[in-house]
Design an enzyme around this catalytic site. Structure first.
Site, PDB file in Angstrom:
ATOM      1  N   ASN A 152      64.120  39.996  40.862  1.00  0.00           N
ATOM      2  CA  ASN A 152      63.426  41.007  39.992  1.00  0.00           C
ATOM      3  C   ASN A 152      62.729  40.504  38.649  1.00  0.00           C
ATOM      4  O   ASN A 152      61.845  41.156  38.093  1.00  0.00           O
ATOM      5  CB  ASN A 152      64.128  42.071  39.713  1.00  0.00           C
ATOM      6  CG  ASN A 152      65.438  41.981  38.894  1.00  0.00           C
ATOM      7  OD1 ASN A 152      65.944  40.666  38.933  1.00  0.00           O
ATOM      8  ND2 ASN A 152      66.225  42.685  38.391  1.00  0.00           N
ATOM      9  N   SER A 229      73.213  40.101  43.128  1.00  0.00           N
ATOM     10  CA  SER A 229      74.108  41.494  43.311  1.00  0.00           C
ATOM     11  C   SER A 229      75.572  41.306  42.954  1.00  0.00           C
ATOM     12  O   SER A 229      75.954  40.327  43.291  1.00  0.00           O
ATOM     13  CB  SER A 229      73.954  42.154  44.612  1.00  0.00           C
ATOM     14  OG  SER A 229      74.243  41.073  45.707  1.00  0.00           O
ATOM     15  N   GLU A 248      75.936  37.076  36.413  1.00  0.00           N
ATOM     16  CA  GLU A 248      75.379  38.057  35.939  1.00  0.00           C
ATOM     17  C   GLU A 248      74.729  39.073  37.047  1.00  0.00           C
ATOM     18  O   GLU A 248      74.066  38.941  37.816  1.00  0.00           O
ATOM     19  CB  GLU A 248      73.829  37.737  35.365  1.00  0.00           C
ATOM     20  CG  GLU A 248      74.147  36.452  34.064  1.00  0.00           C
ATOM     21  CD  GLU A 248      74.700  37.035  32.872  1.00  0.00           C
ATOM     22  OE1 GLU A 248      74.600  38.280  32.512  1.00  0.00           O
ATOM     23  OE2 GLU A 248      75.284  36.205  32.217  1.00  0.00           O
ATOM     24  N   LEU A 249      75.451  40.253  36.987  1.00  0.00           N
ATOM     25  CA  LEU A 249      75.634  41.096  38.259  1.00  0.00           C
ATOM     26  C   LEU A 249      74.863  42.132  37.802  1.00  0.00           C
ATOM     27  O   LEU A 249      74.257  42.547  36.727  1.00  0.00           O
ATOM     28  CB  LEU A 249      76.953  41.226  38.828  1.00  0.00           C
ATOM     29  CG  LEU A 249      77.687  40.106  39.057  1.00  0.00           C
ATOM     30  CD1 LEU A 249      79.178  40.257  39.534  1.00  0.00           C
ATOM     31  CD2 LEU A 249      76.693  38.920  40.014  1.00  0.00           C
ATOM     32  N   CYS A 282      68.136  45.238  36.103  1.00  0.00           N
ATOM     33  CA  CYS A 282      69.741  45.130  35.919  1.00  0.00           C
ATOM     34  C   CYS A 282      70.134  46.137  34.994  1.00  0.00           C
ATOM     35  O   CYS A 282      71.204  46.310  35.109  1.00  0.00           O
ATOM     36  CB  CYS A 282      70.221  43.823  35.883  1.00  0.00           C
ATOM     37  SG  CYS A 282      69.516  42.778  34.478  1.00  0.00           S
TER      38      CYS A 282
END
Ligand code: NAP
Length: 477
Positions: A152, A229, A248-249, A282
């Site tokens: 992204n 994810s 980093e989710l 996110c």
């Protein structure tokens, strides 16, 4: 048609297998990209392992100079980089340009951090028995950093790993998302042009399960830094053993709008936070809890601004919203919207496909158990709920498995400070949307949003080992 091999040891490396890369917008093939095997990934790890000594020995000013040159080279190729992001990720060009500009900043911050990584002196004589000794700490590079990145923000999230890793004297094996390899290979080229030693940055494209697992399971890799994810992040961590792991989710980020907020002025920013990059951010604004006194006017204004967004080709300068990353993702978002509508939620805007792109969609009356509320939507869909006050709003925001960032619009300082105290997230944005981020601030989540922090300085700290040195002044006395 562009054909991209693997970037290993400072040169292009033919792979045994290649895969077609398709445009998310047109579904046409846009490039042919290497699909690395486990063995090819191991070659990249070997190259990074071999380059450790050169990077460890490189003085801070030289690391900084390389990063400064990368920032300058990228700025000079701004149009090309933005075009690549728009092409491979369907990110509308205006947001792609913004990402390139931020990435330049990220590498500049990394250049600056390279010069100020340092330890401290420790007053050992504070403890009885500690007299007569000088103690200091230094920060040493960990060695090989395995970096796994999502689609992204294909340029800037790579920079958030490669920048701090090089700044702190590490070497890198980068596995970009399969949908966005082109911008990662561009960065490899820029580092090469900037004078990075061969093997210090290797780029390996291929299936997550193959390349990602090969990185995580290899003992030569000292740290895995993953953005993606929660499902994949959790699985990686379980396999990482004693490696350092930063995750980093995802999130279902929320905003509180208090009764005294200036609705007309904040709505355009909220709409941008909900729909930029088709909500595939996110910290995309997914849940908005609005005080009942201003709920109706907020929803009406939000609907009006959302309906004014232009849907279309990501390569057009005036497009606001385009296709999601894959048709299956659009179908998933549509099914979650349907589930919400079947359960009693109401559509305030959108909900339809226009040339394969999901319209900016606004739902009201969604309950907390619906997937549009409780899961990460990662689509151009937002829910707006009505609350009676700050107690209910804070409880609603915290009723989440995630905790990345949250926002609060209020003119009441007491309420703002209370929200800052009580919201269980990694970052609270007072009088802004949760989507706010600049690249040097500490950034990361709690709960299923991850562990560890990025933001160049914070990532560089995570990528170094603290070593203590104690010198006994009177060894024989
Ligand atoms: P993803 O499916 O988890 O993929 C992320 C990366 O992991 C990709 O490079 C992917 O490779 C790789 N991967 C997939 N399966 C793997 C496995 N079994 N082992 C090792 N690596 C594997 O995520 P995404 O769809 O690209 O990105 C969206 C997610 O990222 C969202 O949840 C979003 O919230 C999160 N995100 C978080 C942040 C943050 O800073 N907190 C920032 C941006 C995005 P392939 O592409 O080859 O599958």
């Amino acid at each position: 048609m562009e054909r991209k091999s693997l970037w290993i040891g400072g040169r292009w490396h033919e792979a045994a297998a290649y895969a077609e890369l398709k445009s998310p917008h047109t579904q046409e093939t846009i490039a042919i990209v290497a699909a690395a095997s486990r063995e090819e990934t191991a070659e990249a790890i070997a190259a990074a392992y071999g380059a450790r000594a050169a990077m460890r020995a490189m003085p801070a000013h030289a690391r900084a100079a390389i990063l400064e040159r990368v920032a300058a080279l990228l700025a000079a190729r701004r149009e090309e980089a933005a075009g690549l992001i728009a092409l491979e990720a369907a990110k509308p060009l205006k947001y792609a340009f913004a990402e390139v500009d931020r990435t330049v900043q990220t590498y500049k911050f990394a250049a600056e951090e390279a010069k100020r990584l340092h330890g401290e002196t420790i007053p050992l004589d504070a403890a009885p028995g500690g007299e007569g000794r000088l103690a200091y700490t230094v920060r040493e590079p960990l060695g090989v950093i395995g970096a796994i990145t999502p689609f992204n923000f294909p340029l800037n999230l790579v920079a958030h790993k490669v920048g701090p890793a090089i700044a702190s004297g590490n070497t890198v094996v980068l596995k970009p998302a399969s949908q966005t390899p082109l911008s990662a290979y561009l960065i490899a080229e820029l580092f090469h042009g900037a004078g990075l030693p061969a093997g210090a940055l290797n780029v390996v494209t291929g299936a997550g399960g193959v390349v990602g697992n090969a990185i995580v399971e290899d003992d030569r890799v000292a740290m895995v830094t993953f953005t993606g994810s929660p499902e994949v992040g959790k699985a990686l961590r379980a396999k990482a053993g004693l490696k350092r792991v930063t995750l980093e989710l995802g999130s279902n980020s929320a905003l509180i709008v208090d009764r005294d907020a200036d609705v007309e002025r904040i709505v355009p920013r909220c709409v941008m936070g909900a729909f930029s990059n088709q909500g595939q951010v996110c910290i995309s604004l997914q849940r908005i809890y609005v005080h009942e006194d201003v709920f109706d006017v907020f929803v009406e204004q939000f609907r009006r601004v959302a309906e004014g967004l232009r849907i279309g080709d990501p390569l057009s300068a005036d497009t606001d919203v385009s296709a999601m990353i894959a048709p299956a993702e659009t179908e998933r978002a549509m099914s979650w919207i349907k589930e919400a509508l079947d359960g009693g939620a109401k559509l305030a805007a959108g909900g339809q496909l226009i040339d394969g792109a999901l319209q900016p969609t606004v739902l009201v009356d969604a309950t907390a158990d619906m997937r549009v509320s409780s899961m990460e939507l990662f689509a151009p869909v937002v829910i707006i709920g009505k609350v009676s006050g700050m107690d209910e709003a804070i409880a609603a925001v915290n009723d989440s498995r995630y905790g990345l960032q949250a926002g609060v619009f209020t003119n009441d300082l007491g309420q703002a400070l209370r929200a800052a105290d009580e919201l269980h997230v990694g970052g609270v944005m007072i009088n802004d949307i949760p989507t706010f981020r600049v690249d040097h601030m500490p950034y990361g989540g709690v709960k299923e949003s991850g562990t560890g922090r990025e933001g160049v300085k914070y990532a560089a700290l995570e990528m170094t080992e603290l070593k203590l040195v104690v010198i006994n002044r009177q060894p024989y006395g």
